[in-house]
Design a protein around this motif. Structure first.
Motif, short mmCIF file in Angstrom:
data_model
loop_
_atom_site.label_atom_id
_atom_site.label_comp_id
_atom_site.label_asym_id
_atom_site.label_seq_id
_atom_site.Cartn_x
_atom_site.Cartn_y
_atom_site.Cartn_z
N ILE A 495 37.45 50.64 18.04
CA ILE A 495 38.63 50.22 18.81
C ILE A 495 38.50 48.75 19.19
O ILE A 495 39.46 47.98 19.09
CB ILE A 495 38.80 51.10 20.06
N ALA A 496 37.30 48.33 19.60
CA ALA A 496 37.08 46.93 19.96
C ALA A 496 37.37 46.00 18.78
O ALA A 496 37.92 44.90 18.94
CB ALA A 496 35.66 46.73 20.45
N ALA A 497 37.04 46.45 17.57
CA ALA A 497 37.26 45.63 16.38
C ALA A 497 38.73 45.40 16.10
O ALA A 497 39.12 44.41 15.47
CB ALA A 497 36.58 46.29 15.17
N MET A 498 39.56 46.30 16.58
CA MET A 498 41.00 46.21 16.32
C MET A 498 41.70 45.21 17.24
O MET A 498 42.89 44.94 17.09
CB MET A 498 41.63 47.60 16.48
N ALA A 499 40.97 44.62 18.18
CA ALA A 499 41.57 43.75 19.19
C ALA A 499 42.27 42.54 18.59
O ALA A 499 41.75 41.90 17.68
CB ALA A 499 40.49 43.29 20.17
N ASP A 500 43.44 42.24 19.12
CA ASP A 500 44.09 40.96 18.84
C ASP A 500 43.57 39.91 19.82
O ASP A 500 43.49 38.73 19.49
CB ASP A 500 45.60 41.10 18.97
N SER A 501 43.26 40.39 21.04
CA SER A 501 42.61 39.56 22.05
C SER A 501 41.51 40.40 22.67
O SER A 501 41.77 41.52 23.13
CB SER A 501 43.61 39.11 23.13
N HIS A 502 40.30 39.87 22.68
CA HIS A 502 39.15 40.64 23.14
C HIS A 502 38.59 39.99 24.41
O HIS A 502 38.29 38.80 24.43
CB HIS A 502 38.08 40.67 22.03
N TYR A 503 38.45 40.80 25.46
CA TYR A 503 37.94 40.30 26.74
C TYR A 503 36.66 41.05 27.09
O TYR A 503 36.55 42.27 26.87
CB TYR A 503 38.96 40.53 27.87
N ILE A 504 35.69 40.34 27.62
CA ILE A 504 34.46 40.98 28.07
C ILE A 504 34.40 40.93 29.60
O ILE A 504 34.72 39.91 30.21
CB ILE A 504 33.20 40.34 27.46
N ILE A 505 34.03 42.04 30.18
CA ILE A 505 33.87 42.14 31.63
C ILE A 505 32.38 42.19 31.90
O ILE A 505 31.66 43.06 31.38
CB ILE A 505 34.58 43.39 32.18
N SER A 509 24.40 39.12 39.30
CA SER A 509 23.90 39.24 40.67
C SER A 509 22.87 38.16 40.93
O SER A 509 22.05 37.82 40.05
CB SER A 509 23.27 40.62 40.89
N ASP A 510 22.90 37.58 42.12
CA ASP A 510 21.89 36.59 42.53
C ASP A 510 20.86 37.21 43.46
O ASP A 510 20.09 36.51 44.11
CB ASP A 510 22.56 35.39 43.20
N GLY A 511 20.85 38.54 43.53
CA GLY A 511 19.92 39.24 44.41
C GLY A 511 20.49 39.51 45.78
O GLY A 511 19.96 40.33 46.53
N ILE A 512 21.57 38.81 46.09
CA ILE A 512 22.21 39.01 47.40
C ILE A 512 23.60 39.62 47.22
O ILE A 512 23.95 40.61 47.86
CB ILE A 512 22.32 37.67 48.17
N THR A 513 24.37 39.03 46.32
CA THR A 513 25.72 39.54 46.05
C THR A 513 25.88 39.83 44.56
O THR A 513 25.15 39.28 43.72
CB THR A 513 26.79 38.52 46.48
N THR A 514 26.84 40.70 44.26
CA THR A 514 27.15 41.06 42.87
C THR A 514 28.59 40.66 42.58
O THR A 514 29.47 40.87 43.41
CB THR A 514 26.98 42.58 42.64
N LYS A 515 28.80 40.07 41.40
CA LYS A 515 30.14 39.62 41.03
C LYS A 515 30.52 40.15 39.67
O LYS A 515 29.69 40.26 38.77
CB LYS A 515 30.22 38.08 41.01
N THR A 516 31.80 40.46 39.53
CA THR A 516 32.36 40.86 38.24
C THR A 516 33.28 39.74 37.75
O THR A 516 34.08 39.20 38.51
CB THR A 516 33.17 42.17 38.36
N SER A 517 33.16 39.39 36.47
CA SER A 517 34.01 38.35 35.88
C SER A 517 34.57 38.86 34.56
O SER A 517 34.06 39.82 33.98
CB SER A 517 33.22 37.06 35.66
N ILE A 518 35.63 38.20 34.08
CA ILE A 518 36.25 38.56 32.81
C ILE A 518 36.63 37.30 32.06
O ILE A 518 37.11 36.34 32.66
CB ILE A 518 37.49 39.46 33.04
N ARG A 519 36.36 37.30 30.75
CA ARG A 519 36.72 36.12 29.96
C ARG A 519 37.15 36.54 28.56
O ARG A 519 36.73 37.59 28.04
CB ARG A 519 35.58 35.11 29.89
N ASN A 520 37.98 35.71 27.96
CA ASN A 520 38.50 35.96 26.61
C ASN A 520 37.46 35.48 25.59
O ASN A 520 36.95 34.36 25.68
CB ASN A 520 39.82 35.21 26.44
#
Length: 560
Positions: A495-505, A509-520
């Motif tokens: 399914i991932a291979a079929m992407a016209d636009s593929h984003y990774i999530i 973590s820096d040991g104190i806080t955790t962050k989620t990011s997304i990019r094309n």
């Protein structure tokens, strides 16, 4: 189409801003990276439930903003009718969450949850991880055929809903009038008493406000009289140093001085005008105070009248208009009770006529549903074959509920057989979790051709799917993406291979806080991500080559 998603302080998301594109947008990432949180934020923005801990730790609020570009003229017309114009076809939906409360806005204008959900239903269709389980409930099946046949039955359903409402009103009215003879006579006596009580009062609209003002004046008559007597003393000619006394002296003085200077005539004329005004004022003041002489008698009459009106208000309505309306309704009811047999017969005839109307509309609705169900079943079967159900039978059966409703009298259910020689049975007794997700995808693909909704979101539609079936699922998603914008979270490389636009999530973590990011991802990065899904922790040249081949194969498969 969903152009942009902006999320701030939402769960483990610090701040994310992502632009989505046409066709198939694929979102991948490690387990626990926050993929479902991204979709969850969209759900929340569109009026979904808010978890207690949704605001990021240490933040005062959470914010989700969605930017949509709308091309469908019909949807733009609906939005305009809802007084939400879309400038250049764009609308921004935002929801700000603070201490358990939230504010939703569309193009900067605050809206209710109901309005937000109505608009969301026009713009986006979200298939969550567990939505396929709803296929186990028959109520969902009737909704699906109605969506498929919307252009054929939409007007009939609206008409039926309106006529059924009138049917219920008539039935309730008839039931209310069904009483025995003794009770009917008591009702007649009681209604006559109430009507006479209201009519004998001779009420006039607005008189309570006039009486209230009069009562206020009369109950303070003593204070008013004392104050006006002081005013009269200050303005009259009878007391030394009063305004009248000083004006009188001024007139005499100027009259004498004009003998020496004719130019003083202007001032003399002005003071004469003032004296005339003072005399008029004193006369009017004297008349007003003389009218207050009988204030106690007038107060008693006013008080009695107000007491009567307030007594009627306590029984029949909060204002005179409501009281008179109650009287009018009571007169109609009295007439019905006095002409009981004729009234009951007339209502019974009306109810029978209304029931026949509902029956005709329900029959028409049921007939169209059954005809379109054959077409829908055939299309779903075809879609299921595409999704690797090699020997599948699919149909929809109808049974009467035994009663009428605003939605007709149909009880519908999907039946399926997925193996050769297997008896066709209800979905709830046959399909596994993985099969249900594919069946839902098949249904969505068929409905996509009928739906005006431009954006479809699939959160892990690939549950329980692998191998050749996964490839079929990816092709079906690509087919839907040919006419819709599709956002899909997946763990499958096919399914991932079929992407016209593929984003990774990604989660960091820096040991104190955790962050989620997304990019094309770029083309080579997308291949690396597919390889990661294929190979896990160790990505060999062979795995990487397989990822490239899958990507190339996907390109040749697409039909747009």
């Amino acid at each position: 189409m969903l152009l942009n998603l902006h999320v701030k302080n939402f769960a483990i998301i610090d701040e994310v801003d992502v632009t989505f594109k046409d066709n198939l947008n694929i979102l991948t990432g490690e387990t626990g990276a926050g993929k479902s949180i991204i979709i969850g934020s969209i759900n929340v923005a569109l009026g979904g439930k808010i978890a207690k801990d949704i605001i990021r730790k240490g933040a005062e609020y959470a914010l989700v903003e969605l930017l949509f570009q709308i091309e469908d003229k019909h949807i733009l017309e609906i939005l305009n009718e809802m007084d939400i114009p879309a400038e250049d076809g764009q609308i921004i939906i935002s929801r700000k969450i603070m201490n358990g409360k939230s504010i939703s806005k569309i193009n900067g204008q605050s809206v209710t949850a109901g309005v937000l959900k109505d608009i969301a239903g026009l713009l986006i269709d979200i298939h969550g991880q567990h939505e396929h389980q709803s296929l186990l409930y028959k109520e969902k099946h009737l909704d699906i055929i109605d969506r498929f046949a919307k252009s054929y039955i939409g007007d009939i359903k609206k008409h039926l809903e309106s006529e059924y409402k009138e049917y219920i009103n008539l039935r309730n009215k008839l039931n209310e009038l069904k009483i025995d003879e003794d009770k009917r006579l008591r009702e007649i006596s009681f209604l006559e008493y109430e009507i006479n009580e209201i009519k004998n009062a001779g009420l006039k609209i607005g008189e309570d406000e006039i009486l209230a003002a009069e009562y206020k004046k009369l109950s303070n008559a003593k204070t008013i009289a004392e104050g006006l007597n002081n005013v009269y003393d200050w303005m009259s000619y009878q007391i030394t140093d009063s305004a009248g006394d000083h004006i009188g002296r001024t007139v005499k003085q100027l009259s004498k001085l004009m003998e020496y200077d004719d130019s003083l005539s202007g001032l003399y004329n002005q003071i004469m005008d003032i004296e005339t005004l003072v005399n008029d004022f004193n006369r009017d003041l004297s008349e007003y105070t003389s009218d207050m002489n009988n204030h106690e008698e007038d107060l008693s009459v006013t008080e009695q009248r107000l007491d009567l009106i307030n007594h009627l208000k306590s029984k029949y309505g909060s204002n005179i208009t409501d009281i008179l309306k109650y009287c009018e309704q009571s007169e109609k009811k009295l007439s019905q009770y006095k002409n009981y047999e004729e009234t009951m017969a007339a209502l019974t005839r009306q109810l029978e006529k209304q029931e026949n109307t509902i029956k005709d509309l329900s029959d028409k609705l049921s007939f169209i549903r059954k005809e379109k169900a054959k077409e829908l079943s055939a299309k779903i079967k075809e879609a299921l074959i595409d999704l690797n159900f090699l020997d599948v039978h699919f149909e929809m059966i109808f049974k009467p509920t035994g009663h009428y409703s605003a939605n007709g009298f149909d009880d519908a259910e999907f039946l399926i057989s997925t193996n050769p020689g297997e008896e066709i049975k209800p979905l709830s007794r046959v399909a596994s979790g993985g099969e249900l997700s594919r069946i839902m995808l098949a249904i969505k693909s068929v409905l996509a051709d009928k739906d005006e909704i431009e954006t479809l979101i699939f959160d892990e539609i690939d549950v329980g799917v692998s191998g050749r079936t996964a490839q079929k699922v990816s092709e079906k998603l690509s087919m839907i993406a040919g006419s819709h914008q599709v956002l899909c979270i997946t763990h499958l490389p096919q399914i991932a291979a079929m992407a016209d636009s593929h984003y990774i999530i990604e989660k960091t973590s820096d040991g104190i806080t955790t962050k989620t990011s997304i990019r094309n991802l770029k083309e080579n990065e997308s291949i690396d991500e597919i390889a990661r899904i294929l190979g896990g922790a160790i990505i060999t040249d062979t795995v990487l080559q397989s990822a490239k081949e899958m990507k190339q194969l996907a390109k040749t498969t697409k039909k747009y």
